[in-house]
Scaffold this motif. Sequence first.
Motif, PDB file in Angstrom:
ATOM      1  N   ASP A   7      18.235  12.783 -12.527  1.00 47.24           N
ATOM      2  CA  ASP A   7      17.883  11.711 -13.466  1.00 47.24           C
ATOM      3  C   ASP A   7      18.978  10.655 -13.512  1.00 47.24           C
ATOM      4  OD1 ASP A   7      15.524  13.005 -14.025  1.00 47.24           O
ATOM      5  OD2 ASP A   7      16.237  13.887 -15.918  1.00 47.24           O
ATOM      6  N   ALA A   8      20.238  11.077 -13.499  1.00 47.45           N
ATOM      7  CA  ALA A   8      21.358  10.133 -13.523  1.00 47.45           C
ATOM      8  C   ALA A   8      21.377   9.298 -12.240  1.00 47.45           C
ATOM      9  CB  ALA A   8      22.680  10.884 -13.692  1.00 47.45           C
ATOM     10  N   ASP A   9      21.082   9.933 -11.098  1.00 47.36           N
ATOM     11  CA  ASP A   9      21.035   9.204  -9.832  1.00 47.36           C
ATOM     12  C   ASP A   9      19.901   8.175  -9.834  1.00 47.36           C
ATOM     13  OD1 ASP A   9      23.170  10.652  -8.903  1.00 47.36           O
ATOM     14  OD2 ASP A   9      21.972  11.986  -7.633  1.00 47.36           O
ATOM     15  N   GLU A  14      18.226   2.561 -10.138  1.00 48.81           N
ATOM     16  CA  GLU A  14      17.484   1.512 -10.843  1.00 48.81           C
ATOM     17  C   GLU A  14      18.427   0.400 -11.314  1.00 48.81           C
ATOM     18  OE1 GLU A  14      15.510   3.812 -13.867  1.00 48.81           O
ATOM     19  OE2 GLU A  14      13.745   4.145 -12.592  1.00 48.81           O
ATOM     20  N   ALA A  15      19.627   0.767 -11.766  1.00 43.02           N
ATOM     21  CA  ALA A  15      20.610  -0.233 -12.197  1.00 43.02           C
ATOM     22  C   ALA A  15      21.062  -1.079 -11.009  1.00 43.02           C
ATOM     23  CB  ALA A  15      21.809   0.456 -12.851  1.00 43.02           C
ATOM     24  N   LEU A  16      21.222  -0.450  -9.837  1.00 41.16           N
ATOM     25  CA  LEU A  16      21.592  -1.201  -8.634  1.00 41.16           C
ATOM     26  C   LEU A  16      20.478  -2.182  -8.251  1.00 41.16           C
ATOM     27  CD1 LEU A  16      23.225   1.544  -6.378  1.00 41.16           C
ATOM     28  CD2 LEU A  16      24.377  -0.291  -7.627  1.00 41.16           C
ATOM     29  N   ALA A  17      19.233  -1.739  -8.347  1.00 45.16           N
ATOM     30  CA  ALA A  17      18.107  -2.618  -8.018  1.00 45.16           C
ATOM     31  C   ALA A  17      18.063  -3.805  -8.976  1.00 45.16           C
ATOM     32  CB  ALA A  17      16.801  -1.833  -8.064  1.00 45.16           C
ATOM     33  N   ARG A  43      21.827   2.636  -0.434  1.00 47.08           N
ATOM     34  CA  ARG A  43      21.714   1.270   0.091  1.00 47.08           C
ATOM     35  C   ARG A  43      20.419   0.704  -0.445  1.00 47.08           C
ATOM     36  NH1 ARG A  43      19.330  -0.488   5.159  1.00 47.08           N
ATOM     37  NH2 ARG A  43      19.789  -2.693   5.331  1.00 47.08           N
ATOM     38  N   VAL A  44      20.545  -0.376  -1.238  1.00 43.79           N
ATOM     39  CA  VAL A  44      19.387  -1.030  -1.824  1.00 43.79           C
ATOM     40  C   VAL A  44      19.294  -2.402  -1.171  1.00 43.79           C
ATOM     41  CG1 VAL A  44      18.316  -1.802  -3.958  1.00 43.79           C
ATOM     42  CG2 VAL A  44      19.848   0.152  -3.998  1.00 43.79           C
ATOM     43  N   SER A  45      18.136  -2.723  -0.627  1.00 47.45           N
ATOM     44  CA  SER A  45      17.979  -4.036   0.000  1.00 47.45           C
ATOM     45  C   SER A  45      16.574  -4.547  -0.243  1.00 47.45           C
ATOM     46  CB  SER A  45      18.266  -3.959   1.496  1.00 47.45           C
ATOM     47  OG  SER A  45      17.307  -3.149   2.144  1.00 47.45           O
ATOM     48  N   ARG A  46      16.461  -5.834  -0.052  1.00 46.90           N
ATOM     49  CA  ARG A  46      15.142  -6.447  -0.164  1.00 46.90           C
ATOM     50  C   ARG A  46      15.046  -7.522   0.896  1.00 46.90           C
ATOM     51  NH1 ARG A  46      15.051 -10.670  -5.141  1.00 46.90           N
ATOM     52  NH2 ARG A  46      17.034 -11.653  -4.695  1.00 46.90           N
ATOM     53  N   ALA A  47      13.836  -7.833   1.258  1.00 49.08           N
ATOM     54  CA  ALA A  47      13.623  -8.873   2.265  1.00 49.08           C
ATOM     55  C   ALA A  47      13.954 -10.221   1.652  1.00 49.08           C
ATOM     56  CB  ALA A  47      12.180  -8.849   2.745  1.00 49.08           C
ATOM     57  N   ALA A  48      14.515 -11.083   2.462  1.00 55.04           N
ATOM     58  CA  ALA A  48      14.799 -12.443   2.006  1.00 55.04           C
ATOM     59  C   ALA A  48      13.477 -13.141   1.749  1.00 55.04           C
ATOM     60  CB  ALA A  48      15.611 -13.196   3.055  1.00 55.04           C
ATOM     61  N   PRO A  49      13.431 -14.008   0.740  1.00 57.33           N
ATOM     62  CA  PRO A  49      12.169 -14.705   0.471  1.00 57.33           C
ATOM     63  C   PRO A  49      11.732 -15.522   1.680  1.00 57.33           C
ATOM     64  CG  PRO A  49      13.942 -15.536  -0.946  1.00 57.33           C
ATOM     65  CD  PRO A  49      14.497 -14.426  -0.127  1.00 57.33           C
ATOM     66  N   VAL A  50      10.445 -15.473   1.962  1.00 57.69           N
ATOM     67  CA  VAL A  50       9.900 -16.185   3.109  1.00 57.69           C
ATOM     68  C   VAL A  50       9.245 -17.461   2.605  1.00 57.69           C
ATOM     69  CG1 VAL A  50       8.246 -16.055   5.002  1.00 57.69           C
ATOM     70  CG2 VAL A  50       9.491 -14.013   4.299  1.00 57.69           C
TER      71      VAL A  50
END
Length: 161
Positions: A7-9, A14-17, A43-50
Amino acid sequence: MTKNTHDADVTFIEALAKLLHDNDLTELQVKREYGEDDSLNVRVSRAAPVAAPVQVAAPAPVAAAPAAAAPAAADSDANDPANHPGAVASPMVGTVYMQAEPGAPSFISVGDTVSEGDTLLIVEAMKTMNHIPAPRAGKVTRILVGDGDPVEFGSPLVILE
């Protein structure tokens, strides 16, 4: 792994996101050590806006030779600070600070001469202040970031010549 650790992880991820979204970052990586044989690597990542495709009417034929476009492209690459041989790149994602504390003088100004290892600026990442040292001696010819600017990994910060 216990339920509480799990739960802590999840809460940590979620805090990193949220941090990624709130600071308009594209990627964030953290390693958390719990003990000698227990760690969490995230490692949290997202696609760059297109950008939405833009329809443009076909241009009228031009009498100029196609070779005329090549030097313009070469000029834009030559003017890109990231391609400059004296560019000092950010080693991490974070926020730039030009001085040690508010009201203090800036570490560098355009025209300053620095020695190898001198602090150029600070990049704050995850509440840690990381002093960015000069990789070599030289003269500061351009400062490409401002105080409080967000930077990505590999972004050019300063040009040293």
